[in-house]
Write a protein that holds these residues in place. Structure first.
Motif, PDB file in Angstrom:
ATOM      1  N   LEU A  27       0.887  -1.303  -0.047  1.00 20.95           N
ATOM      2  CA  LEU A  27      -0.107  -0.088   0.111  1.00 20.95           C
ATOM      3  C   LEU A  27       0.759   1.329   0.043  1.00 20.95           C
ATOM      4  O   LEU A  27       0.504   2.140  -0.747  1.00 20.95           O
ATOM      5  CB  LEU A  27      -0.956   0.046   1.187  1.00 20.95           C
ATOM      6  CG  LEU A  27      -2.228  -0.896   1.012  1.00 20.95           C
ATOM      7  CD1 LEU A  27      -2.910  -0.829   2.579  1.00 20.95           C
ATOM      8  CD2 LEU A  27      -2.997  -0.754  -0.241  1.00 20.95           C
ATOM      9  N   ASP A  28       1.845   1.150   0.942  1.00 17.91           N
ATOM     10  CA  ASP A  28       2.876   2.562   1.069  1.00 17.91           C
ATOM     11  C   ASP A  28       3.497   2.823  -0.280  1.00 17.91           C
ATOM     12  O   ASP A  28       3.309   3.829  -0.672  1.00 17.91           O
ATOM     13  CB  ASP A  28       3.424   2.560   2.118  1.00 17.91           C
ATOM     14  CG  ASP A  28       3.052   2.501   3.342  1.00 17.91           C
ATOM     15  OD1 ASP A  28       1.798   3.003   3.494  1.00 17.91           O
ATOM     16  OD2 ASP A  28       3.562   2.282   4.751  1.00 17.91           O
ATOM     17  N   MET A  29       3.954   1.656  -0.998  1.00 18.40           N
ATOM     18  CA  MET A  29       4.555   1.917  -2.145  1.00 18.40           C
ATOM     19  C   MET A  29       3.572   2.329  -3.194  1.00 18.40           C
ATOM     20  O   MET A  29       4.135   3.349  -4.033  1.00 18.40           O
ATOM     21  CB  MET A  29       5.361   0.414  -2.495  1.00 18.40           C
ATOM     22  CG  MET A  29       5.995   0.605  -3.846  1.00 18.40           C
ATOM     23  SD  MET A  29       6.511  -0.817  -4.624  1.00 18.40           S
ATOM     24  CE  MET A  29       5.287  -1.759  -5.265  1.00 18.40           C
ATOM     25  N   PHE A  30       2.462   1.790  -3.620  1.00 21.78           N
ATOM     26  CA  PHE A  30       1.575   2.258  -4.407  1.00 21.78           C
ATOM     27  C   PHE A  30       1.110   3.383  -4.222  1.00 21.78           C
ATOM     28  O   PHE A  30       0.899   4.216  -5.335  1.00 21.78           O
ATOM     29  CB  PHE A  30       0.289   1.254  -4.589  1.00 21.78           C
ATOM     30  CG  PHE A  30       0.453  -0.115  -5.173  1.00 21.78           C
ATOM     31  CD1 PHE A  30       1.767  -0.285  -5.942  1.00 21.78           C
ATOM     32  CD2 PHE A  30       0.122  -1.214  -4.557  1.00 21.78           C
ATOM     33  CE1 PHE A  30       1.871  -1.577  -6.682  1.00 21.78           C
ATOM     34  CE2 PHE A  30       0.400  -2.400  -5.327  1.00 21.78           C
ATOM     35  CZ  PHE A  30       1.172  -2.677  -6.288  1.00 21.78           C
ATOM     36  N   ARG A  31       0.942   4.299  -3.151  1.00 19.56           N
ATOM     37  CA  ARG A  31       0.430   5.601  -3.071  1.00 19.56           C
ATOM     38  C   ARG A  31       1.563   6.529  -3.618  1.00 19.56           C
ATOM     39  O   ARG A  31       1.245   7.651  -3.809  1.00 19.56           O
ATOM     40  CB  ARG A  31       0.193   5.860  -1.454  1.00 19.56           C
ATOM     41  CG  ARG A  31      -0.918   5.096  -0.765  1.00 19.56           C
ATOM     42  CD  ARG A  31      -1.261   5.464   0.492  1.00 19.56           C
ATOM     43  NE  ARG A  31      -2.264   4.903   1.100  1.00 19.56           N
ATOM     44  CZ  ARG A  31      -1.684   3.597   2.297  1.00 19.56           C
ATOM     45  NH1 ARG A  31      -0.512   3.635   2.529  1.00 19.56           N
ATOM     46  NH2 ARG A  31      -2.780   3.034   2.685  1.00 19.56           N
TER      47      ARG A  31
END
Length: 208
Positions: A74-78
């Motif tokens: 999630l953090d990467m995709f954001r």
């Protein structure tokens, strides 16, 4: 048998209301911000993520991890401008149950990412005309969609299947823009934005 905990197939994380017969999670429409594209297999090593999007036009084994551990990414995709919904395969020789399961997985991940602040563009895929009964369930009407024609020109039969599904998509979803990876044949209509993955561009430069 009654389950005390919903700990199967990501149901412990989220159960979406879903739409139509198979309860496919709904992906909401989004607007396109111009960006370059990299495959998920390059995303984790990409340092400069601003102005780039992530696609899943890859072999399934390269991104099954997103189904197994969605929170991990999630953090990467954001940090990316866009992330396409994962293109789990719906090959024509797959059993119907597996095709529908892969469509469900694509939408569960897409809806989950979207709910957690990721700018998701829906990837549209289909199989035979029989799949039209369910393969567009949960897709937004209007907005931006992504498709790939890679491999669709290998034979006349594959091309006909691709065009049949593409035209059905246009009729049902009426997208305002189609992000298109692969060859755009003269039969293709709509507001096409042809995209290439960054590594493909690098390969072309090496060949010159």
């Amino acid at each position: 048998m009654y389950r005390q905990t919903k700990n199967y197939e990501n149901l412990q994380k989220r159960i979406f209301d879903g739409v139509e017969e198979y309860g496919i999670p709904q992906i909401q429409p989004t607007q396109y911000k111009e960006c370059g594209w990299i495959g998920f297999n390059y995303a984790r090593s990409e340092k400069d993520r601003s102005g780039k999007g992530v696609h899943f036009f890859l072999d399934d084994y390269q991104f099954n991890v997103i189904w197994q551990s969605p929170d991990k990414y999630l953090d990467m995709f954001r940090q990316f401008t866009h992330v396409m919904s994962p293109d789990f395969s719906t090959y024509t020789d797959f059993p119907k149950a597996i095709q529908i399961y892969n469509h469900y997985r694509k939408h569960w991940v897409g809806a989950y990412l979207q709910e957690n602040g990721v700018n998701v563009i829906p990837t549209i895929s289909w199989s035979t005309p029989d799949s039209f009964e369910w393969c567009f369930d949960g897709e937004p009407v209007g907005g931006v969609v992504a498709v790939s024609s890679v491999g669709a020109a290998n034979s006349r039969a594959k091309k006909e299947l691709f065009l049949a599904g593409y035209n059905e998509m246009m009729d049902r979803l009426q997208p305002e823009m189609i992000l298109f990876m692969g060859k755009v044949s003269e039969e293709i209509s709509g507001n096409i934005v042809q995209i290439k993955a960054f590594h493909n561009r690098f390969d072309e430069m090496k060949e010159r």
